[in-house]
Scaffold this motif. Structure first.
Motif, PDB file in Angstrom:
ATOM      1  N   CYS A  68      32.560  30.825  29.652  1.00  0.00           N
ATOM      2  CA  CYS A  68      31.894  31.415  30.657  1.00  0.00           C
ATOM      3  C   CYS A  68      31.282  31.043  32.014  1.00  0.00           C
ATOM      4  N   GLU A  82      32.594  40.157  35.312  1.00  0.00           N
ATOM      5  CA  GLU A  82      31.946  39.924  35.810  1.00  0.00           C
ATOM      6  C   GLU A  82      30.535  39.962  34.833  1.00  0.00           C
ATOM      7  N   TYR A  87      38.007  39.714  31.632  1.00  0.00           N
ATOM      8  CA  TYR A  87      36.337  40.623  30.848  1.00  0.00           C
ATOM      9  C   TYR A  87      35.701  40.175  33.022  1.00  0.00           C
ATOM     10  N   LYS A 105      24.490  35.780  30.339  1.00  0.00           N
ATOM     11  CA  LYS A 105      24.979  34.356  29.407  1.00  0.00           C
ATOM     12  C   LYS A 105      23.188  34.148  29.234  1.00  0.00           C
ATOM     13  N   VAL A 111      30.239  40.514  31.265  1.00  0.00           N
ATOM     14  CA  VAL A 111      29.450  38.783  30.183  1.00  0.00           C
ATOM     15  C   VAL A 111      27.308  38.368  30.578  1.00  0.00           C
ATOM     16  N   LEU A 130      36.937  33.438  28.730  1.00  0.00           N
ATOM     17  CA  LEU A 130      36.362  34.839  28.847  1.00  0.00           C
ATOM     18  C   LEU A 130      37.245  35.736  30.499  1.00  0.00           C
ATOM     19  N   ALA A 131      36.778  35.254  31.591  1.00  0.00           N
ATOM     20  CA  ALA A 131      37.699  34.505  33.144  1.00  0.00           C
ATOM     21  C   ALA A 131      39.024  35.301  32.162  1.00  0.00           C
ATOM     22  N   LEU A 162      32.167  34.474  36.704  1.00  0.00           N
ATOM     23  CA  LEU A 162      31.822  34.470  35.185  1.00  0.00           C
ATOM     24  C   LEU A 162      33.916  33.522  35.939  1.00  0.00           C
ATOM     25  N   TYR A 204      29.280  27.300  27.461  1.00  0.00           N
ATOM     26  CA  TYR A 204      29.288  28.279  28.322  1.00  0.00           C
ATOM     27  C   TYR A 204      31.173  27.311  28.804  1.00  0.00           C
TER      28      TYR A 204
END
Length: 273
Positions: A248, A267, A265, A272, A270, A260-261, A256, A244
């Protein structure tokens, strides 16, 4: 652990376990690898299924000694790998983390058939529900984070009308550590819309492993995950805390961050677990 995927969906709010702990017995224990076992537990009402909503987890509680020998209450989340098609029991896939995992060691090594464990289910542990309504789903997985993904795959692959394409990057230490390996291999062979890429960080160099080595990184995500520009796709992530942090941001924060951010990508793409 190689049965077919089964879609047996129920809405949130009907799980046999409530927000108060209830005690149920261990019915059976099946070793599935040198470091992991499937534990089958009974239910408060053995005439009904667990009725847990898609990918949700339950909390297990036990009073266990700490490193100084003092007893304390330990609570850990687990996602069953069984489905609501099963009446009177549920199955947990648990890896024994040795001295680094008191609950996992207790459940896999010390708990005897017939002994009881306390479980409960809380609203926070209900995430996105199937059917997911997207053309593509990418899964970033580490270790025991595979269990909610197995639940999602039951819902997707077990529904003949579902056409979702799924790609999974699954990080493990060595080949013998790949939890659910036989199941995932069988499902990916039988369902061409599922692609599983195992990535091993500590596999011996002289082994016969032909797959990916190292860690899940930007290059692998760009190659195998849906693009952040594809708004008809989502990413599921579940694994140890470091995953994590890298990919992310904390599990309990909707915001986020991480890789990934940085890759673009959003919020709402994605989830979690």
């Amino acid at each position: 652990m190689t049965g077919p995927p089964v879609s047996a969906l129920v809405p949130p709010g009907v799980c046999q376990f409530t927000d108060s702990f209830q005690s149920v017995p261990l019915l059976e224990k099946f070793p599935v690898s040198p470091t992991s076992s499937v534990l089958r537990f009974g239910l408060p009402d053995d005439d009904k299924p667990l009725n847990l909503s898609t990918c949700a987890c339950i909390l297990a509680k036990a009073d266990l000694p700490d490193r100084e020998g003092n007893e304390e209450c330990v609570v850990r989340p687990y996602t069953p790998i069984s489905t609501n098609a099963n009446t009177g029991y549920f199955d947990l896939l648990i890896k024994d983390y040795g001295e680094n995992g008191r609950m996992s060691t207790y459940l896999t090594e010390e708990l005897k058939v017939g002994e009881r464990v306390d479980f409960k289910h809380i609203e926070f542990n209900v995430k996105i529900q199937a059917p997911f309504g997207k053309k593509k789903i990418g899964m970033l997985v580490g270790g025991t984070g595979i269990t909610p993904m197995i639940q999602a795959l039951h819902a997707i692959l077990g529904d003949s009308s579902d056409t979702t394409q799924v790609s999974m990057l699954y990080g493990s230490r060595v080949a013998s550590d790949i939890l659910g390996d036989d199941l995932l291999a069988k499902w990916s062979a039988e369902h061409k819309r599922l692609q599983v890429i195992n990535v091993l960080s500590d596999e011996p160099e002289d082994s016969d492993w032909k797959g990916a080595r190292g860690f899940i990184d930007k290059e692998l995500i760009e190659k195998y995950m849906p693009s952040p520009d594809d708004k008809d796709s989502i990413i599921f992530i579940c694994g140890p805390p470091v995953m994590y942090k890298i990919f992310c941001g904390p599990r309990d924060e909707k915001k986020l961050s991480g890789l990934l951010a940085e890759m673009g990508y959003s919020e709402d793409q994605v989830y979690k677990f």
